[in-house]
Design a protein around this motif. Structure first.
Motif, short mmCIF file in Angstrom:
data_model
loop_
_atom_site.label_atom_id
_atom_site.label_comp_id
_atom_site.label_asym_id
_atom_site.label_seq_id
_atom_site.Cartn_x
_atom_site.Cartn_y
_atom_site.Cartn_z
N THR A 1 -30.99 -66.71 0.54
CA THR A 1 -30.85 -67.28 1.88
C THR A 1 -29.95 -68.51 1.86
OG1 THR A 1 -32.08 -67.95 3.85
CG2 THR A 1 -32.86 -68.84 1.76
N VAL A 2 -29.93 -69.25 0.73
CA VAL A 2 -29.04 -70.39 0.60
C VAL A 2 -27.59 -69.93 0.65
CG1 VAL A 2 -28.28 -72.28 -0.90
CG2 VAL A 2 -30.71 -71.74 -0.72
N ASP A 3 -27.28 -68.87 -0.10
CA ASP A 3 -25.91 -68.34 -0.11
C ASP A 3 -25.47 -67.92 1.29
OD1 ASP A 3 -25.99 -68.67 -2.87
OD2 ASP A 3 -26.68 -66.63 -3.22
N VAL A 4 -26.36 -67.27 2.02
CA VAL A 4 -26.04 -66.81 3.38
C VAL A 4 -25.74 -67.99 4.29
CG1 VAL A 4 -26.97 -65.66 5.42
CG2 VAL A 4 -27.37 -64.68 3.16
N HIS A 5 -26.57 -69.02 4.23
CA HIS A 5 -26.38 -70.17 5.10
C HIS A 5 -25.15 -70.99 4.69
CE1 HIS A 5 -30.39 -69.21 6.58
NE2 HIS A 5 -30.21 -70.10 7.54
N ILE A 6 -24.88 -71.09 3.40
CA ILE A 6 -23.66 -71.77 2.95
C ILE A 6 -22.43 -71.06 3.50
CG2 ILE A 6 -22.18 -72.19 0.94
CD1 ILE A 6 -24.31 -74.26 1.04
N LYS A 7 -22.44 -69.73 3.44
CA LYS A 7 -21.33 -68.93 3.96
C LYS A 7 -21.11 -69.21 5.45
CE LYS A 7 -19.66 -64.12 4.06
NZ LYS A 7 -19.59 -63.88 5.52
N ARG A 8 -22.22 -69.29 6.21
CA ARG A 8 -22.12 -69.55 7.65
C ARG A 8 -21.56 -70.94 7.94
NH1 ARG A 8 -28.09 -67.16 9.22
NH2 ARG A 8 -27.57 -64.93 9.08
N VAL A 9 -22.03 -71.92 7.17
CA VAL A 9 -21.54 -73.29 7.38
C VAL A 9 -20.05 -73.37 7.08
CG1 VAL A 9 -21.68 -75.67 6.56
CG2 VAL A 9 -23.78 -74.38 6.95
#
Length: 226
Positions: free
Chosen positions: A190-198
Motif C-alpha cells: 500500500t505504501v508503494d501504491v500511495h507513493i506512486k499516486r503522490v
C-alpha cells in the motif's frame, strides 16, 4: 547562537578528530562516551544535531537514535564500522537521517552536517516549506505558489511524513506504522501504491522536491537545490 553538535562515541580518538574539525567550522561540540551520557547532555543543552556511533556501552547507537527521535526534533547521523545493507536498514528504521561508515573523510561528514542543518531549517513543527510548496499539518492543506492542491488524507500524511525529514530514508514498514498505524492489517505494498499516486499528482505541478526509491531500504524525499 552557535550550532551545537553532540558527538556520542566511545572512541576518544574519533571524538578528538570530530571535535577539532567541528570547532574549525565554527560549531560548538559536546562529547559523550556512551549513550546514557549523551542523553544527559541532550536534556541540559540545546543540541542542534547528533553524531552517534552504533557500538557504544550502556546504550547503543540504535537505541539512542530511537530515543532522540522520540523526544527531540534534530537530525541524527549514525557513525559505524558496519556497512552491510541490513545494518543500514536497521539504522534508518531507528530513525537516523544519515549513515556514515568508518573509516570516513572528515570533509564528507562536514558536508553532510551542513546539508542536514539546511534541510531541517526548511521544516517547522506545523508548516513545512519546500521552496514554493507549503504543507500545512494543521489544516491538512498543500499549496504550490499559494494555490491549494486537493489531496486525499493518506497521501497528505505520507507526503508530510517524508517532507518533515528531507533526505532521511524511511522503510516501508516504518511508513506503514507512522501513517496507517501499528494495528494496520494490510501489507507494505500500500505504501508503494500511495507513493506512486503522490508522484503522479505533484510531478506536473512542481519540481520543488522528488520522492526517491532507495533500493532495498525504502523511500526518501529530496528537496531540489535552487
Amino acid at each position: 547562537m552557535r550550532v551545537q553538535i553532540l558527538i556520542a562515541d566511545d572512541d576518544p580518538h574519533i571524538r578528538e578528530l570530530l571535535r577539532l574539525n567541528l570547532i574549525t567550522e565554527g560549531y560548538l561540540p559536546f562529547e559523550a562516551e556512551d549513550g546514557e551520557q549523551a542523553l544527559h547532555i541532550l536534556e541540559k543543552e540545546a543540541i542542534h544535531l547528533a553524531i552517534v556511533d552504533v557500538m557504544m556501552p550502556e546504550k547503543n547507537g540504535w537505541e539512542l537514535c530511537q530515543e532522540i527521535r522520540s523526544y527531540y526534533d534534530i537530525p541524527v547521523i549514525l557513525l559505524t564500522a558496519k556497512g552491510a545493507l541490513e545494518d543500514k536498514a536497521k539504522g534508518f528504521s531507528s530513525g537516523t537521517d544519515d549513515y556514515i561508515v568508518k573509516p570516513f573523510e572528515p570533509e564528507e561528514l562536514l558536508f553532510r552536517i551542513k546539508a542536514l542543518l539546511r534541510r531541517y531549517r526548511m521544516v517547522s513543527a506545523e508548516l513545512i516549506r519546500l521552496h514554493q510548496t507549503q504543507i500545512d499539518r494543521r489544516s491538512y492543506e498543500v499549496k504550490i505558489n499559494q494555490e491549494s492542491i486537493s489531496i486525499p488524507l493518506k497521501e497528505f500524511e505520507l507526503l508530510a511524513q517524508l517532507a518533515s525529514y528531507p533526505g532521511r530514508i524511511f522503510t516501508r514498514e516504518e511508513l506503514v506504522q507512522l501513517v496507517w498505524g501499528t494495528d494496520y492489517k494490510g501489507d507494505n505494498r500500500t505504501v508503494d501504491v500511495h507513493i506512486k499516486r503522490v508522484r503522479e499528482r505533484f510531478k506536473p505541478l512542481t519540481d520543488d522536491f522528488t520522492i526517491t526509491t532507495v533500493r532495498g531500504l525504502g523511500y526518501k524525499l529530496e528537496v531540489t537545490e535552487k
